[in-house]
Design a protein around this motif. Sequence first.
Motif, PDB file in Angstrom:
ATOM      1  N   VAL A  68       0.844  -1.191   0.000  1.00  0.00           N
ATOM      2  CA  VAL A  68       0.000   0.000   0.000  1.00  0.00           C
ATOM      3  C   VAL A  68       0.877   1.239   0.000  1.00  0.00           C
ATOM      4  O   VAL A  68       2.014   1.211   0.475  1.00  0.00           O
ATOM      5  CB  VAL A  68      -0.956   0.033   1.207  1.00  0.00           C
ATOM      6  CG1 VAL A  68      -1.895  -1.156   1.190  1.00  0.00           C
ATOM      7  CG2 VAL A  68      -0.189   0.089   2.506  1.00  0.00           C
ATOM      8  N   GLN A  69       0.327   2.312  -0.515  1.00  0.00           N
ATOM      9  CA  GLN A  69       1.016   3.602  -0.480  1.00  0.00           C
ATOM     10  C   GLN A  69       0.893   4.201   0.911  1.00  0.00           C
ATOM     11  O   GLN A  69      -0.149   4.068   1.580  1.00  0.00           O
ATOM     12  CB  GLN A  69       0.400   4.586  -1.462  1.00  0.00           C
ATOM     13  CG  GLN A  69       0.717   4.390  -2.915  1.00  0.00           C
ATOM     14  CD  GLN A  69       2.178   4.542  -3.293  1.00  0.00           C
ATOM     15  OE1 GLN A  69       2.711   3.751  -4.032  1.00  0.00           O
ATOM     16  NE2 GLN A  69       2.828   5.585  -2.783  1.00  0.00           N
ATOM     17  N   ASP A 102      -2.402   5.669   2.648  1.00  0.00           N
ATOM     18  CA  ASP A 102      -3.626   4.962   2.290  1.00  0.00           C
ATOM     19  C   ASP A 102      -4.070   4.075   3.452  1.00  0.00           C
ATOM     20  O   ASP A 102      -3.321   3.829   4.390  1.00  0.00           O
ATOM     21  CB  ASP A 102      -3.414   4.093   1.047  1.00  0.00           C
ATOM     22  CG  ASP A 102      -3.304   4.922  -0.216  1.00  0.00           C
ATOM     23  OD1 ASP A 102      -2.966   4.343  -1.268  1.00  0.00           O
ATOM     24  OD2 ASP A 102      -3.545   6.151  -0.153  1.00  0.00           O
ATOM     25  N   ASN A 103      -5.298   3.575   3.341  1.00  0.00           N
ATOM     26  CA  ASN A 103      -5.794   2.620   4.326  1.00  0.00           C
ATOM     27  C   ASN A 103      -5.472   1.199   3.877  1.00  0.00           C
ATOM     28  O   ASN A 103      -5.472   0.901   2.679  1.00  0.00           O
ATOM     29  CB  ASN A 103      -7.311   2.771   4.498  1.00  0.00           C
ATOM     30  CG  ASN A 103      -7.684   4.135   5.049  1.00  0.00           C
ATOM     31  OD1 ASN A 103      -6.893   4.778   5.740  1.00  0.00           O
ATOM     32  ND2 ASN A 103      -8.884   4.580   4.747  1.00  0.00           N
ATOM     33  N   SER A 104      -5.200   0.339   4.841  1.00  0.00           N
ATOM     34  CA  SER A 104      -4.900  -1.071   4.556  1.00  0.00           C
ATOM     35  C   SER A 104      -6.009  -1.944   5.132  1.00  0.00           C
ATOM     36  O   SER A 104      -6.525  -1.663   6.208  1.00  0.00           O
ATOM     37  CB  SER A 104      -3.573  -1.482   5.193  1.00  0.00           C
ATOM     38  OG  SER A 104      -2.508  -0.668   4.777  1.00  0.00           O
ATOM     39  N   ALA A 146      -4.518   5.371   7.417  1.00  0.00           N
ATOM     40  CA  ALA A 146      -3.338   6.212   7.157  1.00  0.00           C
ATOM     41  C   ALA A 146      -2.053   5.437   7.401  1.00  0.00           C
ATOM     42  O   ALA A 146      -1.244   5.786   8.259  1.00  0.00           O
ATOM     43  CB  ALA A 146      -3.390   7.469   8.011  1.00  0.00           C
ATOM     44  N   THR A 147      -1.877   4.385   6.644  1.00  0.00           N
ATOM     45  CA  THR A 147      -0.757   3.457   6.844  1.00  0.00           C
ATOM     46  C   THR A 147       0.578   4.189   6.759  1.00  0.00           C
ATOM     47  O   THR A 147       0.806   5.029   5.882  1.00  0.00           O
ATOM     48  CB  THR A 147      -0.812   2.341   5.795  1.00  0.00           C
ATOM     49  OG1 THR A 147      -2.141   1.844   5.706  1.00  0.00           O
ATOM     50  CG2 THR A 147       0.106   1.210   6.191  1.00  0.00           C
TER      51      THR A 147
END
Lengths: 114, 111
Positions: B13-14, B17-19, B79-80
């Motif tokens: 994931v970026q 982003d959410n995971s 908000a990874t």
Amino acid sequence: EAGVAQSPRYKIIEKRQSVAFWCNPISGHATLYWYQQILGQGPKLLIQFQNNGVVDDSQLPKDRFSAERLKGVDSTLKIQPAKLEDSAVYLCASSWAGGSYGYTFGSGTRLTVV
Amino acid sequence: GESVGLHLPTLSVQEGDNSIINCAYSNSASDYFIWYKQESGKGPQFIIDIRSNMDKRQGQRVTVLLNKTVKHLSLQIAATQPGDSAVYFCAGANTGNQFYFGTGTSLTVIP
């Protein structure tokens, strides 16, 4: 609070040799577990102690593995003789309530059998 | 016997982003589940837990959802961050309060 202590951190032995791992759980934790984690897999339970008694050792390969927790505090896990497939990380975990609120794990001992 | 399994072995994931990490379990009697995070060279670390009388539980940046009908749970990380890169395990407890672990999902956060 201090965490679960394990030693050694790493061990390399030849097959058919013996090896022992040591674990000191969090103070006051009555329940202690040994897990085996093979690379790329999740931990697999080997044995569970409650104080100095064995609660469950059904998944412990008893022909070569043994574990004890004589005084109900620290514990040792032994392998004799070791096989190549025993290469894994051996994790110790402890809990104050028999696992009903989860465990705290140590950092593990990485065993390599060559 | 009991088993839990994760749906994807790897997830990238970026950052920001959410995971979402998924897990399925087989034992209908399991009433307690934990998500653990394992960083390289360390033991699994507790993230969040949920009992079977709940379907959602939130922590700091993490949420666990439990669907007992289809025996599925998920871990959502908001908000990874790069520090979230690790292997994530779901674990279910049997009646003996022993935890059975899935195979893990390796999360990589791309800066």
